[in-house]
Design a protein around this motif. Sequence first.
Motif: not given
Length: 566
Positions: A456-481
């Motif tokens: 689950s870290d792969i799309p997070m650290k590559f910032a490849n979480v789409g705008v249709d995903q949950l806000p918490g997931k998008r925020a986590t991806a911003r932080h990790m990347s």
Amino acid sequence: MSSAMTRRTLLGGSLSAVAATSLPLPAHAGGHRRSDEAATRYGKVRGKREDGIVKFLGVPYAQPPLGALRFTSPKPPARWYGVRDAVSFPNPAFQVMGGEMGPTGNGRMPAPSEDCLYLNIWTPAADRKRRPVMFYNHGGGYMIGSGSATGQDGTRLAQLYDVVVVESNHRLGLLGYLFLGDLADGDYAANQGMLDILAALRWTSENIDNFGGDPDNIMVWGESGGGAKTAAVYTMPSAARLFHKASIESAAPLRFPTRDGATARAERTLHLLGLTKYDIPKLSSIPAARLLEIQVSEAANGVAPWGDPDPLPGFGAFVDGGVIPRHPFGDGAPPWSGGKPLMVGTCRDETVFFSLFGPPDVFRIDEAGLRSRLSGTYQGAELDRIIATFRRSRSEATPAQLYFAITTSPIWRDAIKIAEAKAAQHAAPVFMYQLAYPDPTVVPGTSFPLGSPHASDIPMKFANVGVDQLPGKRATARHMSALWAGFAHHGRPAARGLPTWPAYTPKDRATMWIDADCRIAYDPDREERLFWQRLHQTYMLTEMENGRCVAAAPRALLSSRPSRAR
């Protein structure tokens, strides 16, 4: 659609794709494209400008390892004249088809092939500006995967953080790690798959300045099998001058299999092919599909994904005494990488991933089911103690959550050992993390929340979480990347608006808890860590009392890990 396929869809792919949790990249307005060129030592290449960056796809870094070159070390590519197009993803390494690979390719990349020694580059511009280089090793347990998989596409990292992303394809499985050097004379390499990665890294060091990258600021990183490959790079003296920092993610290889084990595996392979060591020259002409059949048939005898040696190891990195001269971290961190900062960590719920492709029963177990599933590894009083320890540590956990916590814990435990070994060098900092985003998406057919499973870290650290995903997931991806890009830039994982991330030391054990709201946790899951420590000490004391002094961990600790890897 079957329930198993539904669970595969939940993560966006199968085990055969390193983008197991990948999501489509967001659409970009415009669509204007133009070509860009860059020079290499072997000739010029033409990439394509797309999505606001330049992509050079399928750049050769070595000759195709075909025929007589099949089990040898990689050779430099032949020079070419004119400008070579590098606008399409290359062949993945030869491997089992399926998942993102599809039966004949997937439209994004062609079918797997032995002709696979190519790399992809995502760069803001081929302008000789010296940007940090993020050299990623794809996952797949040395058996599957590609440097072109969707979830690890480097577009967004290059766009957002002014970095250059490089990913290679390299030989996998039997074709990458069959060791013939102790059975026959000739140019038979050890760890040829790792030598491919070394060749790609050397190519990057020698050429990346023409692609807008800084050869004096290269970060090597990878997840799961790619984390084990990164640990191997960290342990290879010949790689030491080619990179400057590393990140080992969702893998904790303290020790690799041995040269003797690799030779025994080769002897077994020859036997299954109906050959003797005198027939080894015939291996260069045996169809690759036949070799893959042998690899698949022997998968059950393979090495654990996290790098622990098996009596008869599978096809993966091993200590050969030359390319990889020692174990990665089991006897301390390698001295030639002492000055290189390191990141290491895991996902909070790693082993959930490995149960997503079978019956969902495990997600609904009760107390008796918990004990039954753990009894293959732990028995009697030891089983009682481990369940009691984790129940105290996670008082609100269901039996299924306790099961996944217990089976995930050894991965985290060994990641801690890597951090401790690195910190003991007092040469460069090590930074510990845990991806802990509690994804509420339920596993189909159950009420079990997904949490943060393996991959689950792969799309997070590559910032490849789409705008249709949950806000918490998008925020986590911003932080990790942002943290990973900060590490690439400065050797310290830092990002605006996030807590300062201290280096890990055995005194305070500072760990970045990565979530929609990041925080620093000090010695997280302390009681669980101390349990493993006491169990190991008890085992060592027993061994010494029996007249044996060993350095290996208890087999129970090793066998508590999942048997499948990405």
